[in-house]
Motif scaffolding. Structure first.
Motif, PDB file in Angstrom:
ATOM      1  N   THR A 115      -2.201   2.384  -1.485  1.00 28.11           N
ATOM      2  CA  THR A 115      -1.461   2.981  -3.000  1.00 28.11           C
ATOM      3  C   THR A 115      -2.487   2.919  -3.839  1.00 28.11           C
ATOM      4  O   THR A 115      -3.321   2.004  -4.092  1.00 28.11           O
ATOM      5  N   ILE A 116      -2.540   4.111  -4.634  1.00 27.61           N
ATOM      6  CA  ILE A 116      -3.546   4.231  -5.711  1.00 27.61           C
ATOM      7  C   ILE A 116      -2.359   3.972  -7.055  1.00 27.61           C
ATOM      8  O   ILE A 116      -1.353   4.890  -7.124  1.00 27.61           O
ATOM      9  N   ILE A 117      -2.740   3.326  -7.803  1.00 31.75           N
ATOM     10  CA  ILE A 117      -1.773   3.109  -9.007  1.00 31.75           C
ATOM     11  C   ILE A 117      -2.763   3.400 -10.219  1.00 31.75           C
ATOM     12  O   ILE A 117      -3.595   2.747 -10.617  1.00 31.75           O
ATOM     13  N   ALA A 118      -2.333   4.549 -10.881  1.00 30.11           N
ATOM     14  CA  ALA A 118      -3.057   5.099 -11.877  1.00 30.11           C
ATOM     15  C   ALA A 118      -2.196   5.771 -12.932  1.00 30.11           C
ATOM     16  O   ALA A 118      -1.181   6.263 -12.357  1.00 30.11           O
ATOM     17  N   THR A 122      -1.099  12.723 -10.989  1.00 26.95           N
ATOM     18  CA  THR A 122      -2.116  12.534  -9.811  1.00 26.95           C
ATOM     19  C   THR A 122      -2.914  14.022  -9.694  1.00 26.95           C
ATOM     20  O   THR A 122      -2.503  14.848  -9.589  1.00 26.95           O
ATOM     21  N   PRO A 123      -4.271  13.899  -9.697  1.00 21.10           N
ATOM     22  CA  PRO A 123      -5.226  15.199  -9.588  1.00 21.10           C
ATOM     23  C   PRO A 123      -4.909  15.868  -8.423  1.00 21.10           C
ATOM     24  O   PRO A 123      -4.613  15.292  -7.259  1.00 21.10           O
ATOM     25  N   VAL A 139      -0.686   7.254   2.748  1.00 19.00           N
ATOM     26  CA  VAL A 139      -1.227   7.133   1.108  1.00 19.00           C
ATOM     27  C   VAL A 139      -0.176   7.354   0.111  1.00 19.00           C
ATOM     28  O   VAL A 139       0.537   8.525   0.134  1.00 19.00           O
ATOM     29  N   PHE A 140      -0.050   6.664  -0.962  1.00 19.47           N
ATOM     30  CA  PHE A 140       1.045   6.891  -1.849  1.00 19.47           C
ATOM     31  C   PHE A 140       0.084   6.820  -3.463  1.00 19.47           C
ATOM     32  O   PHE A 140      -0.604   6.120  -3.703  1.00 19.47           O
ATOM     33  N   PHE A 141       0.533   7.457  -4.297  1.00 18.68           N
ATOM     34  CA  PHE A 141       0.200   7.479  -5.541  1.00 18.68           C
ATOM     35  C   PHE A 141       1.584   6.881  -6.670  1.00 18.68           C
ATOM     36  O   PHE A 141       2.599   7.497  -6.544  1.00 18.68           O
TER      37      PHE A 141
END
Length: 157
Positions: A115-118, A122-123, A139-141
């Motif tokens: 998981t990407i937390i930003a 998401t680009p 994979v999760f955003f």
């Protein structure tokens, strides 16, 4: 006069902006001291004339109240490796490299979730890479969230 060095302004801004690099080389030797948040950042400053003896590394700390929010999970709910990255959407954060590493995990049949937390959108290139590598199920955003919610993500909630 002391200059605080944190990241972008020393790591890549002078590379992208030669005029800024020239300014650093002119003024860094004149500073009385430098505060760096990592040893690596201090080394970067030396490339522009900062004297090593004038650089003090003081790492950013996480307040105890924040750490108190984290609780170890009582038991593992599944056998998957749970990976979380937190940071802005920027090439410097290495998310493309992390996705390549995730592909290796998948190819080796190691069960995982990443998981990407930003904050922000998401680009497109990350969305494409996730799809291209066949990582849509792993994979999760997620958008930015309070620290306590990030800790809950680590617990599997």
């Amino acid at each position: 006069m002391v200059l605080s060095l944190r990241g972008a302004h020393i790591n890549y801004s002078p590379i992208a902006n030669p005029a800024l690099a020239a300014m650093y080389k002119t003024y860094f030797p004149k500073f009385d001291g430098f505060h760096a948040v990592s040893d690596a950042i201090g080394l970067e400053a030396q490339k522009y004339g900062a004297e090593a003896s004038k650089i003090t590394t003081i790492h950013s700390l996480i307040p105890q109240a924040t750490l108190d929010l984290y609780k170890l999970p009582s038991e593992k709910k599944d056998n998957k490796l749970n990976i979380i990255s937190v940071g802005r959407h920027h090439w410097k954060k290495g998310y493309t490299v992390a996705l390549d590493a995730c592909k290796i995990l998948k190819d080796k049949e190691i069960p995982f979730l990443y998981t990407i937390i930003a904050s922000g959108k998401t680009p497109e290139e990350l969305l494409f890479q996730r799809h291209d590598l066949g990582l849509v199920e792993e994979v999760f955003f997620l958008d930015a969230m309070p620290q306590k919610n990030i800790f809950k993500k680590d617990e599997g909630d």
